[in-house]
Design an enzyme around this catalytic site. Structure first.
Site, PDB file in Angstrom:
ATOM      1  N   PHE A   1       0.783  -1.230   0.042  1.00  0.00           N
ATOM      2  CA  PHE A   1      -0.113  -0.110  -0.006  1.00  0.00           C
ATOM      3  C   PHE A   1       0.681   1.444   0.163  1.00  0.00           C
ATOM      4  O   PHE A   1       1.554   1.469   1.076  1.00  0.00           O
ATOM      5  CB  PHE A   1      -0.930  -0.124   1.320  1.00  0.00           C
ATOM      6  CG  PHE A   1      -1.692   1.253   1.209  1.00  0.00           C
ATOM      7  CD1 PHE A   1      -3.035   1.192   0.421  1.00  0.00           C
ATOM      8  CD2 PHE A   1      -1.438   2.338   1.788  1.00  0.00           C
ATOM      9  CE1 PHE A   1      -3.893   2.345   0.241  1.00  0.00           C
ATOM     10  CE2 PHE A   1      -2.362   3.457   1.853  1.00  0.00           C
ATOM     11  CZ  PHE A   1      -3.436   3.328   0.867  1.00  0.00           C
TER      12      PHE A   1
ATOM     13  N   ASP B   1       9.702   2.927   1.581  1.00  0.00           N
ATOM     14  CA  ASP B   1       8.368   3.848   1.967  1.00  0.00           C
ATOM     15  C   ASP B   1       8.211   3.883   3.357  1.00  0.00           C
ATOM     16  O   ASP B   1       7.742   2.714   3.824  1.00  0.00           O
ATOM     17  CB  ASP B   1       7.304   3.136   1.162  1.00  0.00           C
ATOM     18  CG  ASP B   1       5.965   3.992   1.542  1.00  0.00           C
ATOM     19  OD1 ASP B   1       5.917   4.736   2.418  1.00  0.00           O
ATOM     20  OD2 ASP B   1       4.983   3.698   0.672  1.00  0.00           O
TER      21      ASP B   1
ATOM     22  N   LYS C   1       3.077  11.772   6.554  1.00  0.00           N
ATOM     23  CA  LYS C   1       2.327  11.703   7.663  1.00  0.00           C
ATOM     24  C   LYS C   1       2.947  12.423   9.146  1.00  0.00           C
ATOM     25  O   LYS C   1       2.800  13.464   9.085  1.00  0.00           O
ATOM     26  CB  LYS C   1       1.927   9.982   8.064  1.00  0.00           C
ATOM     27  CG  LYS C   1       1.302   9.629   7.016  1.00  0.00           C
ATOM     28  CD  LYS C   1       0.609   8.364   7.436  1.00  0.00           C
ATOM     29  CE  LYS C   1      -0.029   7.421   6.073  1.00  0.00           C
ATOM     30  NZ  LYS C   1      -1.214   8.179   5.747  1.00  0.00           N
TER      31      LYS C   1
END
Length: 413
Positions: A152, A237, A266
């Site tokens: 994801f 990531d 984030k």
């Protein structure tokens, strides 16, 4: 649950009204729990009716340092009075220090600032392709990037093109070519997939949306060795797993691996503004030329001021140590539930994936029972729930969280 004494009030009128407005006015791209948050502080949120909940999602790790962190709010307020947006058509006095200190935190040389995590991933893909053509000498238009099953990395058209989650992918084609997917955790399959046109391997060091899946300890070191031997970039990531969440600055540190590029997002914005970045050395980031890539808001003064404070907080090591210590406490409590409604516990630091025995109920059902008891968590892939509380959570709150999960599971037996 400690701190949730206002649960059980007789009316939900304010909640129902707020949800009705959202349902009528918003596209239904999420299926949220029926909680309407009105305020938050530290590890806690309060809804429109005054009920308090322990936040064990932390906005998918965007709120690692707690809601309303005083240091981050102070940095944001100070910048709000000065300048918030200039665009990259001009320099601003916050961006240089932010880039310099973020690069130093990760032992790299350069930073490409963006806004969202998906933008960081898209930027990493573009950088890898440009590097492949301009440095490695890959045939024009032939660049390939290897990814992992169960990944994801976001929800843009390009990113969902290499997802195997049909809920995220179906009906959004035609899909972007140039990606090869291999089993996660299988370094032999990854090595076999590399050919002369391969420019990069893009991986989550720990797969978050898949259920906090931690690969074998030898996997990432092997990926790093293979990519180095084959002249292929390794892109990590770390958008969910980085910036203190797993008890280290970035989760690659758990196995002493240094990729060519880090993708961050984030928590880099401190839960206040969207901030993301690609961080690497000059031999890769230096391939970009003026005008080839940009963002109106990327690197804006407000984002840079908040991001700079995040970097300085992490530079102390305090949050990494806290996540490691409290994560060990949480894991011990959760592992005691295996065989008692839980089949498996995975994770690192304050990031846990918990598989619920399907005979007991679904992950969504457990999250609904947790919500009723003052804990907010999120399910994924049917039977798994994820816990990622703000790193400012206390030991007592960790213990209460485990006790509350026991009660939620018992409810469904």
């Amino acid at each position: 649950m400690h701190g949730s004494t206002q649960h059980g009030t007789s009316t939900h009128a304010a909640t129902d009204a707020a949800i009705a407005v959202e349902d009528a006015s918003l596209a239904h791209n999420y299926h949220p729990l029926p909680v309407v948050v009105a305020s938050a502080e530290g590890a806690w949120v309060t809804d429109v009716e005054g009920r308090r909940y322990l936040d064990c999602l932390a906005a998918y790790s965007a709120v690692n340092f707690g809601h309303g962190n005083p240091r981050l709010l102070e940095a944001a307020r100070a910048q709000l009075d000065r300048v918030t947006l200039t665009s990259r058509a001009f320099h601003n006095d916050r961006l240089g220090p932010f880039a310099e200190e973020l690069a130093a935190l990760l032992g790299k040389e350069m930073v490409l600032p963006m806004n969202t995590g998906a933008e960081a991933v898209e930027s990493g893909i573009k950088l890898a392709r440009a590097w492949g053509y301009r440095v490695k000498g890959v045939r024009p238009g032939a660049a390939k990037i290897i990814v992992a099953n169960g990944n994801f990395h976001g929800r843009t058209t390009t990113i969902i093109s290499f997802s195997d989650d049909e809920e995220a992918r179906a009906d959004f084609g035609p899909y972007t070519p140039g990606f090869v997917s291999v089993p996660y955790g299988d370094a032999d399959a990854l090595e076999a997939a590399i050919d002369d046109d391969t420019v990069a391997v893009l991986l989550e060091p720990i797969q978050g949306e898949a259920g906090v899946v931690v690969p074998p300890v030898e996997y990432l070191p092997r990926v790093r060795q293979v990519t180095r031997d084959r002249n292929v970039l390794f892109i990590a990531d770390e958008i969910q797993s980085g910036l203190g969440r797993t008890g280290v600055t970035v989760s690659c540190d758990l196995v002493d691996v240094v990729p060519d590029l880090y993708l961050l997002g984030k928590a880099l914005g401190g839960g206040i503004v969207p901030v993301s970045a690609v961080v690497g050395d000059r031999d890769v980031l230096g391939v970009l030329r003026p005008g080839e890539h940009g963002s109106t808001f990327g690197g804006n003064p407000l984002a840079a001021a908040v991001g700079l404070e995040v970097v300085r907080m992490l530079a102390s090591g305090e949050y990494q140590e806290r996540a490691s210590r409290l994560g060990a406490r949480l894991r011990t409590g959760l592992e005691a539930l295996i065989g008692h409604g839980v089949t498996e516990v995975r994770g690192a630091g304050l990031w846990m994936g918990i598989d619920i025995d399907p005979a007991v109920g679904s992950g969504r059902q457990v999250c609904e029972r947790l919500m009723e008891r003052g804990v907010l968590a999120k399910d994924t892939h049917g039977s798994t729930i994820r816990l990622a509380p703000p790193i400012v959570i206390s030991e007592d709150e960790i213990d209460d969280l485990v006790d509350t999960l026991v009660s939620a599971i018992d409810d469904l037996r």
